[in-house]
Design a protein around this motif. Structure first.
Motif, PDB file in Angstrom:
ATOM      1  N   ALA A  43    -102.759  77.473  25.185  1.00  0.00           N
ATOM      2  CA  ALA A  43    -102.924  78.926  25.242  1.00  0.00           C
ATOM      3  C   ALA A  43    -104.040  79.231  26.220  1.00  0.00           C
ATOM      4  O   ALA A  43    -105.200  78.881  25.979  1.00  0.00           O
ATOM      5  CB  ALA A  43    -103.261  79.478  23.856  1.00  0.00           C
ATOM      6  N   MET A  44    -103.724  79.901  27.329  1.00  0.00           N
ATOM      7  CA  MET A  44    -104.697  80.111  28.402  1.00  0.00           C
ATOM      8  C   MET A  44    -104.994  81.600  28.585  1.00  0.00           C
ATOM      9  O   MET A  44    -104.095  82.396  28.846  1.00  0.00           O
ATOM     10  CB  MET A  44    -104.181  79.505  29.704  1.00  0.00           C
ATOM     11  CG  MET A  44    -103.945  78.003  29.608  1.00  0.00           C
ATOM     12  SD  MET A  44    -103.596  77.249  31.206  1.00  0.00           S
ATOM     13  CE  MET A  44    -105.179  77.443  32.042  1.00  0.00           C
ATOM     14  N   SER A  45    -106.274  81.942  28.438  1.00  0.00           N
ATOM     15  CA  SER A  45    -106.710  83.323  28.594  1.00  0.00           C
ATOM     16  C   SER A  45    -107.265  83.601  29.979  1.00  0.00           C
ATOM     17  O   SER A  45    -107.534  84.756  30.322  1.00  0.00           O
ATOM     18  CB  SER A  45    -107.789  83.644  27.554  1.00  0.00           C
ATOM     19  OG  SER A  45    -108.962  82.888  27.822  1.00  0.00           O
ATOM     20  N   ILE A  58     -98.330  72.296  29.645  1.00  0.00           N
ATOM     21  CA  ILE A  58     -97.813  73.598  30.068  1.00  0.00           C
ATOM     22  C   ILE A  58     -98.811  74.667  29.654  1.00  0.00           C
ATOM     23  O   ILE A  58     -99.196  74.749  28.483  1.00  0.00           O
ATOM     24  CB  ILE A  58     -96.435  73.895  29.430  1.00  0.00           C
ATOM     25  CG1 ILE A  58     -95.427  72.816  29.811  1.00  0.00           C
ATOM     26  CG2 ILE A  58     -95.949  75.280  29.834  1.00  0.00           C
ATOM     27  CD1 ILE A  58     -94.105  72.935  29.068  1.00  0.00           C
ATOM     28  N   GLY A  59     -99.240  75.482  30.591  1.00  0.00           N
ATOM     29  CA  GLY A  59    -100.122  76.600  30.292  1.00  0.00           C
ATOM     30  C   GLY A  59     -99.316  77.855  30.004  1.00  0.00           C
ATOM     31  O   GLY A  59     -98.362  78.161  30.724  1.00  0.00           O
ATOM     32  N   VAL A  60     -99.680  78.559  28.949  1.00  0.00           N
ATOM     33  CA  VAL A  60     -98.992  79.794  28.574  1.00  0.00           C
ATOM     34  C   VAL A  60    -100.018  80.905  28.391  1.00  0.00           C
ATOM     35  O   VAL A  60    -101.027  80.723  27.705  1.00  0.00           O
ATOM     36  CB  VAL A  60     -98.175  79.623  27.280  1.00  0.00           C
ATOM     37  CG1 VAL A  60     -97.624  80.964  26.810  1.00  0.00           C
ATOM     38  CG2 VAL A  60     -97.038  78.635  27.491  1.00  0.00           C
ATOM     39  N   THR A  61     -99.766  82.041  29.023  1.00  0.00           N
ATOM     40  CA  THR A  61    -100.634  83.210  28.884  1.00  0.00           C
ATOM     41  C   THR A  61     -99.803  84.380  28.381  1.00  0.00           C
ATOM     42  O   THR A  61     -98.711  84.635  28.890  1.00  0.00           O
ATOM     43  CB  THR A  61    -101.280  83.589  30.231  1.00  0.00           C
ATOM     44  OG1 THR A  61    -102.050  82.487  30.709  1.00  0.00           O
ATOM     45  CG2 THR A  61    -102.197  84.802  30.071  1.00  0.00           C
ATOM     46  N   LEU A  62    -100.312  85.057  27.380  1.00  0.00           N
ATOM     47  CA  LEU A  62     -99.677  86.275  26.896  1.00  0.00           C
ATOM     48  C   LEU A  62    -100.337  87.463  27.582  1.00  0.00           C
ATOM     49  O   LEU A  62    -101.558  87.630  27.486  1.00  0.00           O
ATOM     50  CB  LEU A  62     -99.832  86.412  25.378  1.00  0.00           C
ATOM     51  CG  LEU A  62     -99.183  85.330  24.509  1.00  0.00           C
ATOM     52  CD1 LEU A  62     -99.427  85.646  23.038  1.00  0.00           C
ATOM     53  CD2 LEU A  62     -97.702  85.217  24.795  1.00  0.00           C
ATOM     54  N   GLN A  63     -99.554  88.272  28.288  1.00  0.00           N
ATOM     55  CA  GLN A  63    -100.087  89.518  28.834  1.00  0.00           C
ATOM     56  C   GLN A  63    -100.095  90.531  27.697  1.00  0.00           C
ATOM     57  O   GLN A  63     -99.048  90.950  27.216  1.00  0.00           O
ATOM     58  CB  GLN A  63     -99.234  90.033  29.986  1.00  0.00           C
ATOM     59  CG  GLN A  63     -99.790  91.324  30.585  1.00  0.00           C
ATOM     60  CD  GLN A  63     -98.934  91.851  31.717  1.00  0.00           C
ATOM     61  OE1 GLN A  63     -98.498  91.100  32.569  1.00  0.00           O
ATOM     62  NE2 GLN A  63     -98.690  93.153  31.706  1.00  0.00           N
ATOM     63  N   LEU A  64    -101.293  90.917  27.277  1.00  0.00           N
ATOM     64  CA  LEU A  64    -101.420  91.711  26.059  1.00  0.00           C
ATOM     65  C   LEU A  64    -101.641  93.196  26.295  1.00  0.00           C
ATOM     66  O   LEU A  64    -101.487  93.989  25.367  1.00  0.00           O
ATOM     67  CB  LEU A  64    -102.559  91.156  25.199  1.00  0.00           C
ATOM     68  CG  LEU A  64    -102.362  89.709  24.715  1.00  0.00           C
ATOM     69  CD1 LEU A  64    -103.527  89.278  23.850  1.00  0.00           C
ATOM     70  CD2 LEU A  64    -101.049  89.549  23.976  1.00  0.00           C
ATOM     71  N   TYR A  65    -102.046  93.581  27.483  1.00  0.00           N
ATOM     72  CA  TYR A  65    -102.177  95.012  27.768  1.00  0.00           C
ATOM     73  C   TYR A  65    -101.979  95.247  29.246  1.00  0.00           C
ATOM     74  O   TYR A  65    -101.815  94.299  30.018  1.00  0.00           O
ATOM     75  CB  TYR A  65    -103.519  95.582  27.283  1.00  0.00           C
ATOM     76  CG  TYR A  65    -104.729  94.788  27.690  1.00  0.00           C
ATOM     77  CD1 TYR A  65    -105.420  95.072  28.863  1.00  0.00           C
ATOM     78  CD2 TYR A  65    -105.183  93.741  26.892  1.00  0.00           C
ATOM     79  CE1 TYR A  65    -106.510  94.338  29.229  1.00  0.00           C
ATOM     80  CE2 TYR A  65    -106.288  93.000  27.260  1.00  0.00           C
ATOM     81  CZ  TYR A  65    -106.941  93.300  28.422  1.00  0.00           C
ATOM     82  OH  TYR A  65    -108.030  92.555  28.791  1.00  0.00           O
ATOM     83  N   ASP A  66    -101.978  96.507  29.642  1.00  0.00           N
ATOM     84  CA  ASP A  66    -101.522  96.903  30.972  1.00  0.00           C
ATOM     85  C   ASP A  66    -102.183  96.121  32.090  1.00  0.00           C
ATOM     86  O   ASP A  66    -103.395  96.123  32.236  1.00  0.00           O
ATOM     87  CB  ASP A  66    -101.775  98.396  31.174  1.00  0.00           C
ATOM     88  CG  ASP A  66    -101.216  98.869  32.510  1.00  0.00           C
ATOM     89  OD1 ASP A  66    -102.014  99.005  33.456  1.00  0.00           O
ATOM     90  OD2 ASP A  66     -99.998  99.074  32.596  1.00  0.00           O
ATOM     91  N   HIS A  67    -101.351  95.436  32.878  1.00  0.00           N
ATOM     92  CA  HIS A  67    -101.851  94.609  33.975  1.00  0.00           C
ATOM     93  C   HIS A  67    -102.560  95.464  35.032  1.00  0.00           C
ATOM     94  O   HIS A  67    -103.611  95.109  35.541  1.00  0.00           O
ATOM     95  CB  HIS A  67    -100.681  93.849  34.601  1.00  0.00           C
ATOM     96  CG  HIS A  67    -101.070  92.966  35.741  1.00  0.00           C
ATOM     97  ND1 HIS A  67    -101.401  91.640  35.573  1.00  0.00           N
ATOM     98  CD2 HIS A  67    -101.187  93.218  37.077  1.00  0.00           C
ATOM     99  CE1 HIS A  67    -101.695  91.108  36.744  1.00  0.00           C
ATOM    100  NE2 HIS A  67    -101.567  92.039  37.675  1.00  0.00           N
ATOM    101  N   GLY A  68    -101.990  96.625  35.353  1.00  0.00           N
ATOM    102  CA  GLY A  68    -102.571  97.476  36.385  1.00  0.00           C
ATOM    103  C   GLY A  68    -103.944  97.989  36.009  1.00  0.00           C
ATOM    104  O   GLY A  68    -104.885  97.942  36.789  1.00  0.00           O
ATOM    105  N   TYR A 122     -96.757  79.752  32.519  1.00  0.00           N
ATOM    106  CA  TYR A 122     -95.854  80.853  32.210  1.00  0.00           C
ATOM    107  C   TYR A 122     -96.636  82.029  31.645  1.00  0.00           C
ATOM    108  O   TYR A 122     -97.588  81.849  30.875  1.00  0.00           O
ATOM    109  CB  TYR A 122     -94.798  80.414  31.188  1.00  0.00           C
ATOM    110  CG  TYR A 122     -93.930  79.274  31.648  1.00  0.00           C
ATOM    111  CD1 TYR A 122     -92.957  79.468  32.629  1.00  0.00           C
ATOM    112  CD2 TYR A 122     -94.079  77.997  31.110  1.00  0.00           C
ATOM    113  CE1 TYR A 122     -92.157  78.412  33.063  1.00  0.00           C
ATOM    114  CE2 TYR A 122     -93.291  76.944  31.533  1.00  0.00           C
ATOM    115  CZ  TYR A 122     -92.327  77.159  32.510  1.00  0.00           C
ATOM    116  OH  TYR A 122     -91.548  76.123  32.939  1.00  0.00           O
ATOM    117  N   VAL A 123     -96.228  83.238  32.032  1.00  0.00           N
ATOM    118  CA  VAL A 123     -96.821  84.475  31.512  1.00  0.00           C
ATOM    119  C   VAL A 123     -95.732  85.231  30.758  1.00  0.00           C
ATOM    120  O   VAL A 123     -94.648  85.453  31.293  1.00  0.00           O
ATOM    121  CB  VAL A 123     -97.390  85.359  32.645  1.00  0.00           C
ATOM    122  CG1 VAL A 123     -97.966  86.656  32.069  1.00  0.00           C
ATOM    123  CG2 VAL A 123     -98.464  84.602  33.425  1.00  0.00           C
TER     124      VAL A 123
END
Length: 366
Positions: free
Chosen positions: A19-21, A41-51, A81-82
């Motif tokens: 889990a990669m922040s 394998i690195g996995v990142t969860l996009q948790l709020y607005d990227h912009g 992966y994101v």
């Protein structure tokens, strides 16, 4: 480089999902996993607005931090992966945060995040990817004992994050790995530098990731406009002492910002009565709590003997007993607020914990 045993049962094919922040801790975990010889394998969860988060510092799981995580994976030569989990994060963490403040409680969104997107969702993703384990950068220790996996405080007391992981289940512990739990933060940064990771000197995240400016009340007012509705500030006897500009601005134990003059002694927020939109204040002695009722208790170890309880992330554990769902303190405890967690320990062993639903004042119990 420090060797880390990820305790993988498979002697042949081994796969670790990390889990990669985008911070130094999870980046070092990814490097340690890759160095162990396992497919990583690195996995990142996009948790709020990227912009909105682009270029923002002191956050995680969005904007620049996703780019940093990808750059680390490129440096290590591993897949990254994101996954977009913004909707679930908004529903399970951000909205819950606002609703708790509106109900007069003091929430802990980091625990809600661990219980939801970071563990539940990442677990499924890791299993879908055929992983043998999910590794994170938390400063806690997983110890395999005779009756299964157990959770212990991190070896570095200044970095221990066990308070935020009390809701982790035994099944989750069997699948989780915490390779940094036995290391001090200074050594982790040294490892990042030795491995040539660009995030080696990156500052740690501050405050809550989705409130980087620390203005919790402002966020709640944005999400729940009715949070700005005013009401009365009263003393313990119900006498009106002043008025407030919304209960969202007040938490138990708060002294500043009451704007009440002419009192014989300093006053503190003793409780917030959300239905009546009242803030009740009193002397410091009124903050003393004899016991607290806990909800949604998660048991990771035996709780029927002497234990210590931590009722805030920065508080010291204090002696207590658990009688059913009632946590009784050996001595009056201060700063106990509904909405926070009470995490229970036997030494460094994390026994579990629960959410503080209500408290019993020591003055009333005397």
């Amino acid at each position: 480089m420090d060797a880390v045993d990820f305790q993988l049962d498979q002697p042949g094919r081994r796969r670790i999902v990390v889990a990669m922040s985008g911070g130094v801790d999870s980046s070092v975990v990814a490097a340690l996993a890759q160095a162990s010889g396992a497919e990583t394998i690195g996995v990142t969860l996009q948790l709020y607005d990227h912009g909105e988060a682009t270029g923002r510092t002191g956050a995680c799981c969005a904007g620049r931090d996703i780019r940093d995580a990808r750059a680390v994976c490129d440096r290590l030569g591993i897949a990254h992966y994101v996954f977009d989990h913004e909707s679930a994060f908004r529903r399970d963490v951000v909205d819950h945060f606002a609703d708790e403040y509106m109900a007069g409680r003091t929430p802990i969104p980091c625990v809600q995040c661990n219980m939801g997107p970071k563990f539940t969702d990442l677990f499924q993703l890791a299993r879908d990817l055929g992983a043998d384990c999910l590794a994170t950068g938390h400063y806690v220790r997983r110890v395999v004992e005779a009756d299964g996996s157990a959770l212990y405080r991190g070896a570095d007391p200044a970095r221990d994050q066990s308070y935020f992981l009390f809701a982790t289940t035994r099944d989750q512990l069997d699948f989780l790995r915490f390779p940094l739990g036995g290391l001090p933060k200074a050594r982790v940064r040294e490892l990042a530098a030795e491995m040539g990771l660009a995030v080696a000197a990156k500052p740690d995240s501050q405050d809550i990731c989705f409130v980087p400016d620390g203005d919790y009340a402002g966020l709640v007012r944005k999400l729940r406009p009715e949070a700005a509705t005013g009401g009365d500030i009263v003393d313990l006897a119900g006498r009106k002492l002043g008025e407030h500009r919304g209960i969202v601005n007040y938490t138990v134990g708060q002294r500043r910002g009451l704007e009440i003059g002419g009192q014989a002694e300093p006053l503190y927020v003793v409780r917030v009565e959300a239905d009546a939109r009242r803030v009740v204040v009193g002397p410091r002695a009124a903050l003393a709590v004899a016991a607290a009722r806990l909800e949604d208790l998660n048991r990771l170890g035996p709780m029927d003997g002497p234990l210590t309880a931590k009722v805030r992330s920065m508080a010291k554990p204090v002696a207590a007993r658990l009688l059913g769902d009632r946590l009784v303190f050996d001595a009056p405890e201060y700063g106990v607020s509904p909405g926070q967690a009470a995490v229970l320990y036997a030494g460094d062993h994390v026994l579990g914990g629960g959410w503080i639903a209500e408290t019993e004042a020591a003055l009333a119990a005397a």
